[in-house]
Design a protein around this motif. Structure first.
Motif, PDB file in Angstrom:
ATOM      1  N   UNK A 251       0.822  -1.413   0.186  1.00  0.00           N
ATOM      2  CA  UNK A 251      -0.116  -0.038   0.037  1.00  0.00           C
ATOM      3  C   UNK A 251       0.806   1.267   0.048  1.00  0.00           C
ATOM      4  N   UNK A 252       1.741   1.255   0.665  1.00  0.00           N
ATOM      5  CA  UNK A 252       2.941   2.329   0.949  1.00  0.00           C
ATOM      6  C   UNK A 252       3.695   2.537  -0.242  1.00  0.00           C
ATOM      7  N   UNK A 253       4.032   1.350  -0.915  1.00  0.00           N
ATOM      8  CA  UNK A 253       4.827   1.724  -2.116  1.00  0.00           C
ATOM      9  C   UNK A 253       4.093   2.068  -3.104  1.00  0.00           C
ATOM     10  N   UNK A 254       2.781   1.688  -3.378  1.00  0.00           N
ATOM     11  CA  UNK A 254       1.769   1.801  -4.532  1.00  0.00           C
ATOM     12  C   UNK A 254       1.644   3.474  -4.340  1.00  0.00           C
TER      13      UNK A 254
ATOM     14  N   UNK B  30      12.761  14.306  -1.487  1.00  0.00           N
ATOM     15  CA  UNK B  30      12.788  15.355  -0.202  1.00  0.00           C
ATOM     16  C   UNK B  30      11.660  15.995   0.010  1.00  0.00           C
ATOM     17  N   UNK B  31      10.978  16.378  -1.151  1.00  0.00           N
ATOM     18  CA  UNK B  31       9.446  16.899  -1.051  1.00  0.00           C
ATOM     19  C   UNK B  31       8.596  15.786  -0.394  1.00  0.00           C
ATOM     20  N   UNK B  32       8.538  14.857  -0.943  1.00  0.00           N
ATOM     21  CA  UNK B  32       7.633  13.836  -0.465  1.00  0.00           C
ATOM     22  C   UNK B  32       7.959  13.364   1.320  1.00  0.00           C
ATOM     23  N   UNK B  33       9.244  13.310   1.232  1.00  0.00           N
ATOM     24  CA  UNK B  33       9.448  12.842   2.910  1.00  0.00           C
ATOM     25  C   UNK B  33       9.209  13.976   3.728  1.00  0.00           C
TER      26      UNK B  33
ATOM     27  N   UNK C  84       3.742  10.487   5.403  1.00  0.00           N
ATOM     28  CA  UNK C  84       4.124   9.189   4.861  1.00  0.00           C
ATOM     29  C   UNK C  84       4.882   8.484   6.120  1.00  0.00           C
ATOM     30  N   UNK C  85       4.319   7.146   6.364  1.00  0.00           N
ATOM     31  CA  UNK C  85       4.749   6.464   7.552  1.00  0.00           C
ATOM     32  C   UNK C  85       4.754   5.157   7.292  1.00  0.00           C
ATOM     33  N   UNK C  86       5.718   4.281   8.098  1.00  0.00           N
ATOM     34  CA  UNK C  86       5.879   2.921   8.023  1.00  0.00           C
ATOM     35  C   UNK C  86       4.673   2.310   8.846  1.00  0.00           C
TER      36      UNK C  86
ATOM     37  N   UNK D  49       7.926   7.993  10.839  1.00  0.00           N
ATOM     38  CA  UNK D  49       8.042   8.721   9.480  1.00  0.00           C
ATOM     39  C   UNK D  49       8.979   7.869   8.669  1.00  0.00           C
ATOM     40  N   UNK D  50       8.652   7.854   7.183  1.00  0.00           N
ATOM     41  CA  UNK D  50       9.271   7.445   6.377  1.00  0.00           C
ATOM     42  C   UNK D  50      10.713   7.943   5.935  1.00  0.00           C
ATOM     43  N   UNK D  51      11.513   7.098   5.802  1.00  0.00           N
ATOM     44  CA  UNK D  51      12.837   7.868   5.346  1.00  0.00           C
ATOM     45  C   UNK D  51      13.258   7.544   3.814  1.00  0.00           C
TER      46      UNK D  51
END
Length: 346
Positions: free
Chosen positions: A168-171, A185-188, A241-243, A248-250
């Motif tokens: 789900x996250x990858x899609x 960087x903008x997405x993170x 965006x989070x695991x 938070x996503x890296x």
């Protein structure tokens, strides 16, 4: 206590008689100022640099500290920097899309120039005394990135949804970058407050601190909000965006994603396809189908280089929204029916 004007005038006359100028005095004071060693000065340079510069140049600054740490700034020669450039190029990691360490050598020179630019700004050395600026940067080769074909984009998305520990996250990641053409960087950096579900847009902060509202489909906006809420985002400043565990996503997620896609799709690994290829793909489509001005706005480009007319060629957000709607086939709240009709050739 301020000296009387006549005493100051007398002092200036005496200096003139001796042939001493204010430049001579400044140079004398500068010559008496101790020049720090590379090891002592580099922490100040790193502290004054932005996160992007520290990430790009950090390893090269560390190498400079190892090689030259005991030497003063004015003891570094252009030959030293040239030697480090070739060392970095020779030891660069070999990849399918690498260019014989050319980028590593270029980064060495850029890191050295950042070091000596700071020393010049702090008055430690004269502008003409910078050894880094006496070493020419290698000419940058044409970029090998290109726009993905429709078929290639479908393969990437299907492979992402068919494997991995968080499809789900990858899609959503791939969809976000395809719709917005934003950088990693903008997405993170997206926060809960940066998502406007009602108007279908996200507030991006990107390279150089530039900011813009970027249209996205309302469907993507709703899915992003649902993912963020389900994974613990509550406060406006919480990352979007989070695991699964709420962290938070890296950038490591991107590295793992493209490594996995490269294992499933050999051409992805062979070409070195990355997230930035999605940016190329979207912006190429917008430029070909909508126009250069809208593509500039879509990309978030604010530079004024090029012909003078680029100053006046500025796409508006409703035009960007119309381009998104035409590309995705989904209506957008910020795009007018007239704009969509024109783009669709009606």
């Amino acid at each position: 206590m301020t000296a009387p004007a006549d005493r100051i005038a007398a002092a200036w006359r005496m200096l003139a008689e001796l042939g001493v100028t204010i430049t001579d005095l400044r140079d004398d004071l500068r010559s008496r100022r101790p020049i720090p060693t590379v090891a002592d000065y580099l922490p100040q340079v790193a502290a004054a640099a932005g996160p992007g510069a520290r990430r790009t140049y950090g390893s090269y600054w560390a190498r400079m500290r190892t090689l030259w740490g005991h030497r003063c700034l004015d003891e570094i020669a252009a030959t030293d920097i040239e030697a480090l450039r070739y060392e970095a190029a020779g030891s660069a990691r070999s990849r399918r899309n690498s260019r014989s360490g050319r980028h590593a050598g270029e980064h060495v020179i850029a890191a050295a120039r950042a070091l000596f630019n700071r020393a010049i700004a702090d008055g430690l050395i004269d502008p003409g005394a910078s050894p880094a600026h006496q070493v020419a940067k290698p000419r940058r080769l044409p970029n090998t990135r290109r726009a993905l074909t429709a078929g290639e984009l479908v393969q990437i998305n299907e492979a992402a949804r068919a494997s991995g520990d968080d499809v789900v996250l990858d899609a959503l990641l791939l969809r976000l970058h395809t719709e917005t053409a934003c950088r990693r960087g903008g997405a993170l950096g997206l926060r809960l407050a940066d998502l406007d579900v009602r108007n279908g847009q996200v507030h991006l902060t990107e390279k150089g601190g530039t900011q813009r509202w970027q249209p996205i489909t309302t469907g993507l906006a709703q899915h992003l909000l649902a993912l963020a809420k389900a994974r613990g985002a509550v406060q406006p400043t919480d990352r979007l965006l989070r695991y699964r565990d709420g962290r938070p996503l890296t950038s490591r997620r991107y590295d793992h994603l493209w490594k996995r896609l490269g294992e499933q799709l050999p051409w992805v690994a062979m070409l070195g396809v990355s997230t930035h290829w999605l940016r190329h793909t979207t912006l190429t489509w917008v430029e070909r189908n909508v126009g250069y001005g809208v593509a500039r706005a879509y990309a978030g480009h604010t530079d004024s280089t090029g012909p003078a007319t680029t100053t006046y060629i500025k796409g508006q957000i409703h035009e960007v929204a119309a381009a998104l709607a035409a590309m995705t086939g989904q209506p957008h709240p910020l795009a007018s029916a007239a704009q969509l009709a024109r783009l669709n050739g009606a």
